[in-house]
Each structure stands twice: as structure tokens, then as C-alpha cells.
Write an enzyme that holds these catalytic residues in place. Structure first.
Site, PDB file in Angstrom:
ATOM      1  N   GLU A   1      -8.020 -10.321 -20.699  1.00 17.98           N
ATOM      2  CA  GLU A   1      -6.753  -9.809 -20.181  1.00 17.98           C
ATOM      3  C   GLU A   1      -5.651 -10.137 -21.180  1.00 17.98           C
ATOM      4  O   GLU A   1      -5.648 -11.226 -21.752  1.00 17.98           O
ATOM      5  CB  GLU A   1      -6.419 -10.459 -18.826  1.00 17.98           C
ATOM      6  CG  GLU A   1      -7.534 -10.378 -17.803  1.00 17.98           C
ATOM      7  CD  GLU A   1      -7.366 -11.407 -16.680  1.00 17.98           C
ATOM      8  OE1 GLU A   1      -6.212 -11.728 -16.333  1.00 17.98           O
ATOM      9  OE2 GLU A   1      -8.382 -11.898 -16.176  1.00 17.98           O
TER      10      GLU A   1
ATOM     11  N   LYS B   1      -2.403 -11.597 -22.525  1.00 19.55           N
ATOM     12  CA  LYS B   1      -1.638 -12.765 -22.072  1.00 19.55           C
ATOM     13  C   LYS B   1      -0.159 -12.390 -21.969  1.00 19.55           C
ATOM     14  O   LYS B   1       0.502 -12.159 -22.979  1.00 19.55           O
ATOM     15  CB  LYS B   1      -1.823 -13.930 -23.032  1.00 19.55           C
ATOM     16  CG  LYS B   1      -1.160 -15.218 -22.554  1.00 19.55           C
ATOM     17  CD  LYS B   1      -1.460 -16.370 -23.503  1.00 19.55           C
ATOM     18  CE  LYS B   1      -0.812 -17.641 -22.993  1.00 19.55           C
ATOM     19  NZ  LYS B   1       0.659 -17.564 -22.957  1.00 19.55           N
TER      20      LYS B   1
ATOM     21  N   ASP C   1       3.733 -12.820 -21.417  1.00 23.69           N
ATOM     22  CA  ASP C   1       4.716 -13.868 -21.685  1.00 23.69           C
ATOM     23  C   ASP C   1       5.778 -13.835 -20.592  1.00 23.69           C
ATOM     24  O   ASP C   1       6.823 -13.200 -20.717  1.00 23.69           O
ATOM     25  CB  ASP C   1       5.352 -13.643 -23.060  1.00 23.69           C
ATOM     26  CG  ASP C   1       6.051 -14.899 -23.574  1.00 23.69           C
ATOM     27  OD1 ASP C   1       5.844 -15.977 -22.987  1.00 23.69           O
ATOM     28  OD2 ASP C   1       6.812 -14.795 -24.551  1.00 23.69           O
TER      29      ASP C   1
ATOM     30  N   GLU D   1       2.253 -13.443 -13.059  1.00 22.35           N
ATOM     31  CA  GLU D   1       3.331 -13.689 -14.010  1.00 22.35           C
ATOM     32  C   GLU D   1       4.522 -12.786 -13.695  1.00 22.35           C
ATOM     33  O   GLU D   1       4.400 -11.558 -13.686  1.00 22.35           O
ATOM     34  CB  GLU D   1       2.827 -13.371 -15.413  1.00 22.35           C
ATOM     35  CG  GLU D   1       3.426 -14.197 -16.493  1.00 22.35           C
ATOM     36  CD  GLU D   1       2.743 -15.546 -16.679  1.00 22.35           C
ATOM     37  OE1 GLU D   1       3.263 -16.332 -17.476  1.00 22.35           O
ATOM     38  OE2 GLU D   1       1.728 -15.834 -16.026  1.00 22.35           O
TER      39      GLU D   1
ATOM     40  N   TYR E   1      -3.115 -11.767 -11.441  1.00 21.80           N
ATOM     41  CA  TYR E   1      -4.381 -11.836 -12.179  1.00 21.80           C
ATOM     42  C   TYR E   1      -5.366 -12.870 -11.623  1.00 21.80           C
ATOM     43  O   TYR E   1      -6.452 -13.043 -12.192  1.00 21.80           O
ATOM     44  CB  TYR E   1      -4.124 -12.142 -13.659  1.00 21.80           C
ATOM     45  CG  TYR E   1      -3.184 -13.304 -13.917  1.00 21.80           C
ATOM     46  CD1 TYR E   1      -3.532 -14.617 -13.615  1.00 21.80           C
ATOM     47  CD2 TYR E   1      -1.928 -13.087 -14.479  1.00 21.80           C
ATOM     48  CE1 TYR E   1      -2.676 -15.668 -13.855  1.00 21.80           C
ATOM     49  CE2 TYR E   1      -1.053 -14.127 -14.735  1.00 21.80           C
ATOM     50  CZ  TYR E   1      -1.435 -15.420 -14.422  1.00 21.80           C
ATOM     51  OH  TYR E   1      -0.576 -16.468 -14.650  1.00 21.80           O
TER      52      TYR E   1
ATOM     53  N   LYS F   1      -4.277 -16.794 -29.288  1.00 19.90           N
ATOM     54  CA  LYS F   1      -2.895 -16.466 -29.608  1.00 19.90           C
ATOM     55  C   LYS F   1      -2.833 -15.664 -30.913  1.00 19.90           C
ATOM     56  O   LYS F   1      -3.381 -16.066 -31.934  1.00 19.90           O
ATOM     57  CB  LYS F   1      -2.047 -17.745 -29.740  1.00 19.90           C
ATOM     58  CG  LYS F   1      -1.999 -18.602 -28.481  1.00 19.90           C
ATOM     59  CD  LYS F   1      -1.284 -17.916 -27.337  1.00 19.90           C
ATOM     60  CE  LYS F   1       0.214 -17.993 -27.465  1.00 19.90           C
ATOM     61  NZ  LYS F   1       0.810 -19.305 -27.226  1.00 19.90           N
TER      62      LYS F   1
ATOM     63  N   CYS G   1      39.744  -5.717 -36.994  1.00 22.09           N
ATOM     64  CA  CYS G   1      38.634  -4.832 -36.644  1.00 22.09           C
ATOM     65  C   CYS G   1      38.279  -3.947 -37.841  1.00 22.09           C
ATOM     66  O   CYS G   1      39.168  -3.303 -38.417  1.00 22.09           O
ATOM     67  CB  CYS G   1      39.004  -3.965 -35.448  1.00 22.09           C
ATOM     68  SG  CYS G   1      37.767  -2.701 -35.050  1.00 22.09           S
TER      69      CYS G   1
ATOM     70  N   CYS H   1      39.419  -0.192 -36.919  1.00 21.56           N
ATOM     71  CA  CYS H   1      40.798   0.249 -36.656  1.00 21.56           C
ATOM     72  C   CYS H   1      41.857  -0.718 -37.168  1.00 21.56           C
ATOM     73  O   CYS H   1      43.058  -0.481 -36.979  1.00 21.56           O
ATOM     74  CB  CYS H   1      40.997   0.491 -35.163  1.00 21.56           C
ATOM     75  SG  CYS H   1      40.977  -1.026 -34.168  1.00 21.56           S
TER      76      CYS H   1
ATOM     77  N   CYS I   1      37.621  -6.665 -30.469  1.00 21.74           N
ATOM     78  CA  CYS I   1      38.766  -5.871 -30.910  1.00 21.74           C
ATOM     79  C   CYS I   1      39.609  -5.584 -29.672  1.00 21.74           C
ATOM     80  O   CYS I   1      39.093  -5.072 -28.668  1.00 21.74           O
ATOM     81  CB  CYS I   1      38.288  -4.573 -31.553  1.00 21.74           C
ATOM     82  SG  CYS I   1      39.605  -3.366 -31.801  1.00 21.74           S
TER      83      CYS I   1
ATOM     84  N   CYS J   1      40.646   2.473 -30.633  1.00 21.97           N
ATOM     85  CA  CYS J   1      39.710   2.050 -31.673  1.00 21.97           C
ATOM     86  C   CYS J   1      38.614   3.102 -31.808  1.00 21.97           C
ATOM     87  O   CYS J   1      37.895   3.391 -30.844  1.00 21.97           O
ATOM     88  CB  CYS J   1      39.078   0.700 -31.326  1.00 21.97           C
ATOM     89  SG  CYS J   1      37.786   0.194 -32.493  1.00 21.97           S
TER      90      CYS J   1
END
Length: 674
Positions: free
Chosen positions: A107, A109, A111, A166, A220, A308, A402, A405, A420, A426
Site C-alpha cells: 500500500e 504510505k 503522509d 490516515e 487501511y 521509504k 512595490c 507600482c 503593497c 496597483c
């Protein structure tokens, strides 16, 4: 021995520091790969010097601490972590320990944040984080706000059922959430895992952000699966899906070791197509009956391991640091790189987030840096190779004016961002606002993108959003359209007129867009299409929204105090009220355009559409349903009555079959609405 002891103590302190940042603060400073390398080094030292081991240290523990914000939950079956392997040699050592077994389930993995869900007779009653493996945090109320967690299962076994999985944030949601944070002058989340963890662990008074940010989950694992007659992990995954629980598609039964290796190789490339972050492959012995015999350590099972993947990283040089100005005036520094190959593509730019991040990492123009493909659209700089410095590198400073502008730049107390202050004129802010206004969720003006917006502003044709509806054909002639700037004058003019007529038609068509799209297109902080829908559904017209006070707005389900304040502040602005008036005069819809019901043939019936219809758009089909008294939803549930399936259907079809929802072809639907 003293050197070993010194390094061991250094590693204890380093890992403890970074583990707290990762598990408890949801704010890591180093990559998972770098953290795993520290743990691996520590384990090697502990193996060779067992007399120096600290028994209380986290190599013998799981996860982080338990927050005082939540009630504690004791896990009857510990929620263990996984041991990691990083190459084929280490993987073969894992196989050798269980050599008599050949069948595995692989499966991807995920995160995310590990959680446990408890169902009683198919009803969701409690949920908890992993915590330290023995004790977790009761986050039941927060988990109930995640739409993909079913509150009631389909044909679930009687009695208590505990499943684990997860919680995650998809890449699409992660990028959208970080964009909002940048526009508000807040630090973006480091990665989707930390965004998901930080969102789920909100206190009860702030849990409305869970719905706003949109978390998901994949399951899972079934605790004590054998008592339900399940003896294989591959069958456990199939049962989870059959009960209506979300299971990722990226898994496979592998009948031999070469199949496992093939899965690892295949998904190292294919995982780039997933809409969620994975960092490896979890390899589990498929035969659950062997798990107790093989056993576990204090922190990880011996019948499973995580392979990993190496990080997607490369070294290159920073040639310059440019500043981009966003829709709300936030200045974002971006590194211009010597092009480098990363994850199969050439990369020439990398995100630097903000000035504080540049200072923390001590990033300078001319530095050799390591860049990583992160969850953001462009890569990020993760560290500087200071040993490569020559002394010619330039320290970066945020501009005082800026770049678009020349207006004053300010750093608002409490924010990390520089802004800005020229919101009114702008050109960079206006260009981003036009793009957002014309986007599909907004007014859907096809063709009015980055290049045209910049050209219209440069030519002085647009000074605010309402000027879009004052444009005439002649205003488009002579603009710098990079795609049609060659050829003789007569041909060029003819092409420009043709394109101008097409875009003018799009602008005219946008006037009939529903009010919900106009509210979305305004770009109010915290207000996307879903929130705009809640506001329009409650108030029915824009004047009622304008006149609502902050308390009234905050009391609406799905809004909350932060959105209420943002909406109230937006409509207090005289500039914004003038903009609304200009839109009103241009003929845009100012009230809810809910279709009047001609008959109640579909009363109490809910339709969902999937795929592409040939006779009409899905929006048009939805309008037909509404005129006949029915409701239209974007997601499948047990309350859905019909799923209308066109060409190129997606996951809704599978979910409809699981829920027993009646599936209609396009022709069957057309017969129903005659």
C-alpha cells in the site's frame, strides 16, 4: 567511548527537538528524510553500544505527546509505528526474517495523521489520534466534520468495530489553503501532513476551520479483523471499501517478492499522479493469522515495514530573487535558479515563502542551494550549501517600494508578510484580481488570463474590475497579445477583432452567471465558492449580505467569526460598495437565481451528475432537475436517489454502486425530464 557517548547525546537532543516540532507543533524544520537519517544513525549507535541506551527515549516510543486541549483516549490495541527501510538490501533483510512467507499486500504510505475510528453497530461513535501509541486525543467532534468519514456504515458487522487510517489534506486543498494563508500574511503550512494535523487538532471553538480547509481520510486497518472472519490484509481492504469507508486505490496483493519490488518501482513514478502526498510503500504480510506469531517490538510490528523513497532533491545556484505581488498585495519572494532537472522536469524557479524564511535559512543571491519537489506547485529551497560560498553572495532585503507600482511597502504587526498598500491601483494586484474574477469558479470569462489582463492594464483600458464590462471592440485592437503579434497589419487587425469578439461574447455571457459566482469572483478573504453558496443560500441577494452585521453573519452554520469579520469588512469599504454598484449597472445578477419550480415531479429527490453529458452541460441538467422540484448535490451519499452517468465517469459511479443508488444513463435521464 566518549565520542560515541557524545554523539549519542547529540542525537537524543536533535531527535527530541525535531520530533516535538513534527508531532506536537506541526511545524517541522527538516525533511522527513533528514529526520529518518538521524533516527537510523541513532539506532546503529544503540545497537553497537547497548549500555548507553536511554530506555525512555523515543526509539522505544511511538508518535508525540497528548495535547491538553483534548480528553485522553486509551487505545485497547496499541497504535504502533513502522520501521523503515531505505534500499533493496534492507528490504531483503526484512524478507529474510519472515522467509517462509511469500504473500504480501503493498500500500502506498500516506503522509498524514494516524487516527482510530470506532463504530458501534455501524454508527460512528468515537475517534482518536494515535498520540504516543498507548494514549491518544479524543477528536471525535472534529472527525465528524470530515465529509469523507461516513457516519453510518453499509452492512457493517454488529457490535464494536475499530478501524484505523490516515487523515490527510489533498494537494489541491493544500495549495488553496496555503494561498489563502499567504494572502492573509500568514506563514504557509510546510507540507500537507502538517496542514492536516494542525487542522484536525483545532480546539472546539475553532473547529469550523476543518470544514473550510476540507480534510479527507483513507482507512487501511481493521483491529481484530479475524473476529469478523477476515484472515487476509487484502480482504481487509476490500471489506473496508464494502462498508463504505474510503480506501486508496494505490494498493496491490503481491504473490511473491518480485511483485513487491515491481510495485515499489512502478509507484515511485506513478505516485506523482496522486492527489495526495506519499513517501514510500507499506509492505505487510498478507496472512493476518501469522501476525501474532511474528509479533512486534515496543514501537513497530515485525510483519510490516515501510520502504521509504529517496527525496526528490537537487543542487543548483540562485541567480536572483524576484518579487511577485499577489491579489491582496502580499509580496512573495521567488528564487530564480540555474535550471536543474528535478523529478523528471526542468526547474528554474523555487518558492521562498517570505522574508522571515529567507533570513532563517540565510539564503543569499549567488548561493548554491538544495531544492526539493514539495507539495507546492513550484519547488522549494530547503537549505544552503554554505561551504560553497565565495564571498560574492548578496544578502537579500525586501524592497521598500512595490516593484509593480512603486507604492509604499508595509509590514503589518503580527504578520510575516510585506504588503503593497496601494489596493486601488496597483497593476500587479489588479492583474491577479482580474485573473481570479475571470476564473471558472468566478465569472468564467474564457480567454481573459494573465497576458490579456496585463495588456489591458498597461494600455489603461482597465483600472478596476468593473471596467471589464465597459470594454468595446476598439479597446482590444493593438494590445500586446503575444500569440498574435506577428503578420501584416491588415491580417493582424482581422485576427484581433475576431478574438476580441469572442472574448466580448464571453464577458456578455458572464452577466448571467449566478450570484454565488459573483460573490466568489470578488475575492473576499476566506470566501471560496462553497462559502459564497452558504451566504447566497441564506440571504438570497447581495444587498442583504451587505447590510448584515458581523454577529448575524457569524451565526450562520458554516461561516464562523473569521469569515464573518472578513465579509463584513469587505462590504464596509466604500471602494467595494462602488464596485458592486458598477456591477449592478452593468447588468450582473444581484439576487439568487434559483430556478422557479414548474412542477414537483422530483420533490424530495436528489440527483448527482458524473462524467460528460452530450446533450447539455451538467449545470444545465441540474437546472432542469431544479425546475421539476428536485435537488442537485456534488457528492454521493445514502440520501442520493439518482446518479446520472455520462461519458468518462469517475469515482462517484463506484460509490453509487456501494450505496445502492440508482444509476441513470443520459438517455434515461432525458426520458425522465420530458
Amino acid at each position: 567511548m566518549k565520542n560515541f557517548e557524545k554523539r549519542l547525546n547529540e542525537l537524543y537532543k536533535l531527535i527530541e527537538h525535531h520530533a516535538k516540532l513534527y508531532y506536537d507543533d506541526d511545524a517541522p524544520e527538516i525533511s522527513d528524510f533528514e529526520y529518518d537519517a538521524l533516527v537510523k544513525e541513532l539506532k546503529e549507535l544503540e545497537k553497537n553500544h547497548p549500555d548507553l541506551i536511554r530506555k525512555d527515549f523515543l526509539t522505544n516510543k511511538v508518535g508525540g505527546t497528548v495535547s491538553e486541549l483534548f480528553a485522553k483516549v486509551q487505545h485497547q490495541t496499541p497504535m504502533l509505528s513502522l520501521d523503515n527501510v531505505f534500499n533493496n538490501e534492507e528490504l531483503e533483510n526484512f524478507f529474510a526474517k519472515i522467509a517462509h512467507e511469500k504473500n504480501f499486500t503493498c500500500e502506498m504510505k500516506i503522509d498524514g495523521l494516524a487516527v482510530s475510528l470506532i463504530y458501534e453497530d455501524g454508527i460512528f461513535i468515537k475517534g482518536a489520534t494515535r498520540g504516543n501509541g498507548q494514549t491518544g486525543e479524543d477528536v471525535t467532534a472534529n472527525l465528524k466534520l470530515i465529509e469523507s468519514i461516513p457516519k453510518k456504515l453499509i452492512n457493517a458487522p454488529a457490535g464494536k468495530l475499530e478501524v484505523r487510517g490516515e487523515v490527510l489534506m489533498t494537494l489541491e486543498r493544500f495549495r488553496a489553503v496555503n494561498e489563502v494563508r499567504r494572502q492573509r500574511g500568514e506563514n504557509p503550512f510546510a507540507n500537507p501532513r502538517n496542514a492536516a494535523a494542525g487542522t484536525l487538532r483545532q480546539s472546539e471553538k475553532n473547529n469550523y476551520v476543518i470544514k473550510q480547509r476540507g480534510l479527507d481520510i483513507f482507512l487501511y486497518y481493521i483491529v481484530d479483523a479475524q473476529k469478523f472472519g477476515i484472515t487476509r490484509q487484502s480482504n481487509a481492504l476490500k471489506n473496508l471499501a464494502a462498508w463504505g469507508l474510503p480506501v486508496q486505490n494505490a494498493w496491490e496483493f503481491c504473490a511473491d517478492l518480485s511483485s513487491v519490488e515491481n510495485f515499489i518501482s512502478k509507484w515511485q513514478i506513478e505516485r506523482e499522479k496522486l492527489n495526495y502526498v506519499t513517501d514510500g510503500v507499506v509492505i505487510k504480510l498478507d496472512d493476518l493469522t501469522q501476525w501474532p506469531e511474528i509479533g512486534a517490538t515496543s514501537h513497530a510490528p515485525r510483519w510490516a515495514v515501510a520502504y521509504k523513497y529517496p527525496p526528490e532533491e537537487a543542487k543548483t545556484k540562485i541567480l536572483d530573487i524576484e518579487i511577485s505581488v499577489g491579489r491582496t498585495g502580499v509580496l512573495t519572494p521567488v528564487a530564480v535558479l540555474e535550471p536543474v532537472r528535478l523529478a523528471g522536469t526542468w526547474v528554474g524557479r523555487a518558492g521562498l515563502h517570505n522574508a522571515d524564511e529567507i533570513a532563517r535559512k540565510d539564503i543569499r543571491v549567488g548561493d548554491v542551494v538544495k531544492v526539493r519537489k514539495a507539495a507546492e506547485i513550484i519547488p522549494e529551497v530547503i537549505e544552503v550549501d554554505k561551504s560553497a560560498r565565495t564571498g560574492s553572495e548578496e544578502i537579500f532585503k525586501m524592497p521598500e517600494r512595490c516593484p509593480a507600482c512603486s507604492s509604499e511597502i508595509v509590514k503589518i504587526p503580527g504578520e510575516v508578510a510585506y504588503r503593497c498598500v496601494n489596493r486601488a491601483s496597483c497593476p500587479a494586484q489588479l492583474k491577479e484580481s482580474i485573473k481570479y474574477f475571470a476564473s471558472r469558479d468566478g465569472m468564467n470569462i474564457k480567454g481573459l488570463g494573465n497576458t490579456l489582463a496585463a495588456s489591458l492594464i498597461k494600455a489603461g483600458k482597465i483600472k478596476n474590475l468593473s471596467d471589464i464590462y465597459k470594454l468595446k471592440i476598439d479597446d482590444w485592437i493593438g494590445l500586446e497579445w503575444t500569440s498574435i503579434n506577428k503578420g501584416d497589419k491588415k491580417t493582424l487587425r482581422r485576427v484581433q477583432i475576431s478574438m476580441a469578439e469572442s472574448i466580448m461574447e464571453e464577458i456578455e455571457n458572464s452577466k448571467s452567471r449566478p450570484l454565488v459566482n459573483l460573490i466568489t469572483a470578488l475575492g473576499i478573504d476566506e470566501v471560496g465558492k462553497n462559502t459564497a453558496g452558504i451566504l447566497v443560500g441564506h440571504f438570497k441577494n447581495i444587498d442583504a449580505i451587505i447590510n448584515a452585521d458581523e454577529n448575524e453573519l457569524a451565526s450562520i452554520e458554516g461561516i464562523g467569526p473569521i469569515i464573518a469579520r472578513s465579509v463584513h469588512e469587505f462590504f464596509k469599504s466604500e471602494e467595494n460598495l462602488n464596485l458592486i454598484q458598477e456591477f449592478r449597472l452593468a447588468g450582473l445578477k444581484m439576487s439568487d437565481d434559483t430556478v422557479p419550480v414548474s412542477e414537483n415531479r422530483f420533490e424530495n429527490k436528489t440527483f448527482v451528475f458524473t462524467g460528460t453529458l452530450s446533450s447539455m452541460t451538467r449545470d444545465e441538467a441540474g437546472e432542469k432537475v431544479k425546475t421539476l422540484g428536485g435537488k442537485v448535490s456534488n457528492s454521493i451519499s445514502k440520501k442520493t436517489n439518482f446518479l446520472v452517468a455520462g461519458d468518462k465517469t469517475g469515482s462517484k459511479l463506484i460509490k453509487a454502486e456501494k450505496f445502492g443508488v440508482k444509476i441513470l444513463s443520459e438517455n434515461e435521464f432525458l426520458e425522465m425530464i420530458k
